[in-house]
Design an enzyme around this catalytic site. Sequence first.
Site, PDB file in Angstrom:
ATOM      1  N   LYS A  80       0.744  -1.112  -0.098  1.00 53.27           N
ATOM      2  CA  LYS A  80       0.007  -0.048   0.093  1.00 53.27           C
ATOM      3  C   LYS A  80       0.866   1.324   0.018  1.00 53.27           C
ATOM      4  O   LYS A  80       2.120   1.355   0.511  1.00 53.27           O
ATOM      5  CB  LYS A  80      -0.816  -0.022   1.180  1.00 53.27           C
ATOM      6  CG  LYS A  80      -2.129   0.788   0.982  1.00 53.27           C
ATOM      7  CD  LYS A  80      -3.155   0.039   0.213  1.00 53.27           C
ATOM      8  CE  LYS A  80      -4.712   0.817   0.134  1.00 53.27           C
ATOM      9  NZ  LYS A  80      -5.484  -0.117  -0.610  1.00 53.27           N
ATOM     10  N   GLY A 181     -21.109   5.916   4.486  1.00 50.51           N
ATOM     11  CA  GLY A 181     -20.146   6.393   3.582  1.00 50.51           C
ATOM     12  C   GLY A 181     -20.632   6.288   1.992  1.00 50.51           C
ATOM     13  O   GLY A 181     -21.118   5.195   1.829  1.00 50.51           O
ATOM     14  N   GLY A 183     -18.779   7.427  -0.691  1.00 51.86           N
ATOM     15  CA  GLY A 183     -17.846   7.715  -1.667  1.00 51.86           C
ATOM     16  C   GLY A 183     -18.052   6.768  -2.930  1.00 51.86           C
ATOM     17  O   GLY A 183     -19.111   6.370  -3.003  1.00 51.86           O
ATOM     18  N   VAL A 185     -17.235   3.797  -3.654  1.00 53.63           N
ATOM     19  CA  VAL A 185     -17.918   2.331  -3.458  1.00 53.63           C
ATOM     20  C   VAL A 185     -19.003   2.251  -2.773  1.00 53.63           C
ATOM     21  O   VAL A 185     -20.015   1.612  -3.253  1.00 53.63           O
ATOM     22  CB  VAL A 185     -16.790   1.583  -2.458  1.00 53.63           C
ATOM     23  CG1 VAL A 185     -17.359   0.225  -2.574  1.00 53.63           C
ATOM     24  CG2 VAL A 185     -15.433   1.484  -3.402  1.00 53.63           C
TER      25      VAL A 185
END
Length: 353
Positions: A80, A181, A183, A185
């Site tokens: 990452k 959330g 966002g 996705v």
Amino acid sequence: MTLWAELDRDGFEQFVWCRERESDLLAFIAIHSTARGPALGGCRLWPYANPEDAARDAMKLARSMTYKAAAAGLPYGGGKAVVIGRPGDASNDRRFEALGRFIERLNGSYLTGVDVGTTPREMDAVLRSTGYVTDTTGSMGGSGDWTADMTAYGVMAGLKATARLVSGTSRLHGRSVAVQGLGKVGWALCRYLHREGVRLIVTDLNIQLVERAVTAFQAMPVAASRIYEVPCDIFAPCAMGGILNEDSIKLLQCRIVAGSANNQLAAPEHAELLRRRGILYAPDYVINAGGLIATAAELDGDGPFRTRSRVRRIADTLTAAYAEADAAGITTAEAADRLTERMLQVACSQSDG
């Protein structure tokens, strides 16, 4: 425990501090494992409070990517990158071009792509310095939504498998899902759920996204602070990690927790708290692997049809983890770790041989 002690304890192979004053780049690249192949994992752009927070986030996410790739049966390891900054900053192009130079020096041991806060535009900047990048505008995921859509598609497949275990049917029509959330996705998941006739409950720190979801999906809006206590069939965390803790788990009024966020458990012992409350937890790195599978498919030259087929197998992996948990009397998180670690041990023994 110091940062270096954590790197040693968790078996990290490489950890790179990326600093270039000319471009104002401050970033970290964590490579957890390449036992199964090159480390694959997106690049996160976030205004971290301090470099240590960014470094630890890179470490947690990289380790999760190792497990995610192994659980999905992919020939890749986990890594990452995190960049300290804000999405939309005018300086980001040169920051990501500089990040590409650091990635190039790793000689293919790490490949990056989009993640929270990044888009194909940032990956195009990385591409100017290295070829070890996916999700550019010229790639299969270049629309900017393909990876997010495949993550949501995999969560849907996992939700149906989980619902079947709890209620005997995978049909979601008429059920209530609280999505935390909105966002890339989270929004894509709402779109899939709406098509299935799900009653949506939504929250996000961006009130404009909430208002859009109310209009687009006839969703019920709630304040971010109330999302945990809203009665629902399924709670779907699709924002940042660490949200399942002793306090939030006590508030939950659902039968299932299944969402796209990484590292949802604040600590491993919180999986046991969910189990005691009779809440079935879908291990995050299993159910949210669709984006990684899509990225791997792009690297392997697979098209959209085969990619979707591979993403749907998430349901089978989850079902195996649930069966292991039931047979051994352990949490679903521990069961997923056991299954994945067996795969990693095989890969390590093969590489040693």
